[in-house]
Scaffold this active site. Structure first.
Site, mmCIF file in Angstrom:
data_model
loop_
_atom_site.group_PDB
_atom_site.id
_atom_site.type_symbol
_atom_site.label_atom_id
_atom_site.label_comp_id
_atom_site.label_asym_id
_atom_site.label_seq_id
_atom_site.Cartn_x
_atom_site.Cartn_y
_atom_site.Cartn_z
ATOM 1 N N SER A 144 -2.570 -3.191 -3.516
ATOM 2 C CA SER A 144 -3.585 -4.018 -4.170
ATOM 3 C C SER A 144 -3.541 -3.778 -5.675
ATOM 4 C CB SER A 144 -4.981 -3.644 -3.626
ATOM 5 O OG SER A 144 -6.000 -4.233 -4.397
ATOM 6 N N TYR A 157 -11.542 2.568 -1.321
ATOM 7 C CA TYR A 157 -10.506 1.541 -1.158
ATOM 8 C C TYR A 157 -9.435 1.690 -2.235
ATOM 9 C CZ TYR A 157 -8.247 -3.021 -0.979
ATOM 10 O OH TYR A 157 -7.316 -4.034 -0.903
#
Length: 264
Positions: A144, A157
């Site tokens: 990401s 995350y």
């Protein structure tokens, strides 16, 4: 259809929705034989049946809860027993819960660590000796843009995605001499079901809806770059440019974009 992927054995995790589903479709179009892992047995059965009938490829589904390491190891053993060594592994499965760390439930934190990181390292560790032995193979890890630029409510995350990026970069140097490719895919927000769990309020999805990536396009780009020595795939390009600026002046960027970062 190119011949590059025809008959290649490719394992994809998180294959019943979003990027994983589109990957399965694009790979099948290119003639790859697919071994798909996800939690939903019914969806796996339907997808595999459709891919077989539509494209004449092998498509086998394996029900797997990637938050349980021992269960995932058993599934990997079963895939190996049933179909032998893969030619490529796409570690696509991922999840998030957007909360401040102090407010987060430990169960959600542990699940993110297991699904986003431990399961990815597990499958890589499982198949890598086979790839090295045959001097070929490709490991694709979906990370990401959060790996490069963290934001509030995504500390855990971001940590998992930082780890995926670091793991992939080190691994690439280890296995390059053995003919094994390692590609890491750093994505901004993608229009998938991801945000239903990450932010059930829908506020973040609404705030970034106009900026979301098309999962079909992402899958097409990943498919195109399989079995090449592509180091990273970074999308969208404007966000990748922003992450580079962030590395140069993080304090300045955090101050300038404080309101945008707090949209979760």
């Amino acid at each position: 259809m190119s011949q590059k992927l025809n008959g290649k054995k490719i394992m994809v995790t998180g294959a019943t929705s979003g990027i994983g589903l589109y990957l399965a479709i694009h790979l099948a179009i290119e003639g790859a034989d697919l071994y798909l892992a996800a939690r939903s047995t019914k969806r796996l059965e339907h997808i595999c049946k459709t891919l077989k009938e539509s494209y004449g490829v092998t498509a086998e589904g394996y029900t797997a809860d990637l938050s349980r390491d021992e269960d995932w190891k058993q599934v990997l053993d079963q895939i190996h027993t049933d179909h032998g060594v893969m030619d490529a592994v796409i570690n696509n499965a991922g999840m998030a819960v957007f909360e401040n760390v102090e407010e987060a439930e430990w169960e959600g934190i542990e699940q993110m660590l297991q699904v986003n990181l431990t399961s990815l390292v597990r499958s890589t560790h499982y198949w890598l000796p086979h790839f090295v032995n045959k001097k070929s193979g490709h490991i694709v890890n979906i990370s990401s843009q959060a790996a490069k630029m963290a934001t509030p409510k995504s500390a855990v995350y971001s940590a998992t995605k930082h780890a995926v990026l670091g793991f992939s970069n080190a691994l690439r140097m280890e296995v390059e001499k053995d003919g094994v490719f390692v590609t890491v895919v750093n994505l901004g927000p993608v229009k998938t079901n991801f945000f239903r769990q990450a932010d059930p309020t829908g506020n973040y999805e609404k705030a970034v809806s106009s900026l979301m990536l098309d999962p079909n396009r992402v899958a097409r780009i990943i498919t195109k770059n399989l079995f090449t020595n592509r180091r990273e795939i970074n999308l969208p390009l404007w966000m990748e440019a922003g992450s580079k600026v962030y590395q140069l002046a993080p304090s300045v960027i955090e101050k300038l974009f404080e309101k945008q970062f707090a949209k979760k």
